[in-house]
Design a protein around this motif. Structure first.
Motif, PDB file in Angstrom:
ATOM      1  N   TYR A 115      48.293  31.487  38.071  1.00 11.30           N
ATOM      2  CA  TYR A 115      49.318  30.455  38.228  1.00 11.30           C
ATOM      3  C   TYR A 115      48.699  29.060  38.331  1.00 11.30           C
ATOM      4  O   TYR A 115      49.138  28.120  37.652  1.00 11.30           O
ATOM      5  CB  TYR A 115      50.151  30.740  39.482  1.00 11.30           C
ATOM      6  CG  TYR A 115      51.119  29.619  39.814  1.00 11.30           C
ATOM      7  CD1 TYR A 115      52.305  29.461  39.097  1.00 11.30           C
ATOM      8  CD2 TYR A 115      50.830  28.706  40.838  1.00 11.30           C
ATOM      9  CE1 TYR A 115      53.185  28.432  39.390  1.00 11.30           C
ATOM     10  CE2 TYR A 115      51.701  27.673  41.132  1.00 11.30           C
ATOM     11  CZ  TYR A 115      52.879  27.529  40.412  1.00 11.30           C
ATOM     12  OH  TYR A 115      53.728  26.513  40.689  1.00 11.30           O
ATOM     13  N   GLU A 116      47.671  28.929  39.184  1.00  5.39           N
ATOM     14  CA  GLU A 116      47.084  27.610  39.417  1.00  5.39           C
ATOM     15  C   GLU A 116      46.274  27.127  38.220  1.00  5.39           C
ATOM     16  O   GLU A 116      46.212  25.925  37.944  1.00  5.39           O
ATOM     17  CB  GLU A 116      46.175  27.652  40.651  1.00  5.39           C
ATOM     18  CG  GLU A 116      46.888  27.995  41.956  1.00  5.39           C
ATOM     19  CD  GLU A 116      47.761  26.870  42.469  1.00  5.39           C
ATOM     20  OE1 GLU A 116      47.668  25.753  41.926  1.00  5.39           O
ATOM     21  OE2 GLU A 116      48.551  27.115  43.403  1.00  5.39           O
TER      22      GLU A 116
ATOM     23  N   ASP B 200      43.115  27.049  38.060  1.00 10.58           N
ATOM     24  CA  ASP B 200      41.822  26.532  38.503  1.00 10.58           C
ATOM     25  C   ASP B 200      40.878  27.693  38.826  1.00 10.58           C
ATOM     26  O   ASP B 200      41.311  28.807  39.137  1.00 10.58           O
ATOM     27  CB  ASP B 200      41.980  25.670  39.754  1.00 10.58           C
ATOM     28  CG  ASP B 200      42.757  24.387  39.463  1.00 10.58           C
ATOM     29  OD1 ASP B 200      42.666  23.898  38.324  1.00 10.58           O
ATOM     30  OD2 ASP B 200      43.449  23.899  40.386  1.00 10.58           O
TER      31      ASP B 200
ATOM     32  N   GLY C  53      40.394  28.153  44.608  1.00 15.28           N
ATOM     33  CA  GLY C  53      41.600  27.784  45.321  1.00 15.28           C
ATOM     34  C   GLY C  53      41.741  28.552  46.626  1.00 15.28           C
ATOM     35  O   GLY C  53      40.936  29.431  46.941  1.00 15.28           O
TER      36      GLY C  53
END
Length: 240
Positions: free
Chosen positions: A156-157, A159, A162
């Protein structure tokens, strides 16, 4: 021109060196015996005589210093890593050296038989194998679930790194992830308990205490995802 004779101290200095060498060798044997008895590389022992007290300090089993403190005051480092003692102070201390050795010998003699009668047979030791196996099974399940959450968060992010954090029953839970896998799962902040980490596993007691709350943490994660989904469901890109 001054031509008065100057007395040489060579004889006194040479005699002092002879005495110090003999004392260092003899007291060094005492230091080694004390190191063997006390079971450490570093330590000291103070022994009393009628005239004063002697302290033997050793490092790595070797004599570091031998100090004499007279009851009348003052102290003399008979052996040390510093400058040699004053000849008069050395002479005073050496008058008591034989009593120091006698005090050491009496100390060793007082230990004779001290271990007689001490039991050397002990009860069987209960294995922790079953407890450890159950702890590892639970931790593996927690890690698997944490990795699944980490993978979803990474997806989702977008990155590589996290963290997802929520408070459960008053405690802060932190799931830190890296490249879709859980780096750690920590409870209670920086000084807290690591349920998942790259280091040693948590104690069985910590797992027992926190396992139920982990389920609540997963529920908090699920609620977080549902909120995200709800937020996106309200986004409109134009008229239907």
């Amino acid at each position: 021109m001054i031509d008065a004779d100057i007395s040489s101290t060579e004889a006194v200095a040479d005699r002092r060196e002879e005495i110090l060498a003999a004392v260092e060798e003899h007291a060094g044997r005492i230091a080694r015996e004390l190191a063997l008895l006390q079971g450490g590389d570093y330590g000291s022992k103070t022994l009393n005589t009628d005239t004063g007290e002697w302290t033997v300090k050793y490092e790595a089993g070797a004599l570091q210093y031998l100090r004499f403190k007279g009851k009348g005051g003052g102290e003399t480092y008979v052996v040390s890593t510093q400058r040699p003692p004053d000849p008069k102070d050395l002479a005073t201390a050496m008058q008591d050296y034989e009593h120091f050795v006698a005090s050491y010998n009496a100390y060793v003699a007082s230990l004779d038989g001290v271990l007689d009668g001490v039991l050397d047979e002990f009860p069987d030791v209960t294995s922790t194998e079953s407890v450890v196996a159950e702890r590892d099974r639970l931790v593996a399940t927690i890690r698997e679930t944490s990795n699944e959450m980490a993978g979803q968060l990474h997806r989702y992010e977008g990155d590589s790194y996290g963290m997802f954090a929520k408070r459960v029953d008053g405690k802060r839970w932190e799931l830190k992830w890296e490249d879709g896998l859980a780096s750690y799962l920590r409870v209670g902040g920086e000084s807290g308990i690591y349920l998942v980490s790259q280091y040693s596993p948590p104690s069985a007691q910590d797992v027992r205490t926190l396992a139920d709350d982990f389920a609540a943490f997963v529920e908090a994660y699920n609620d977080h995802v549902e909120e995200l989904d709800a937020d996106l469901s309200t986004v409109s890109l134009g008229d239907d």
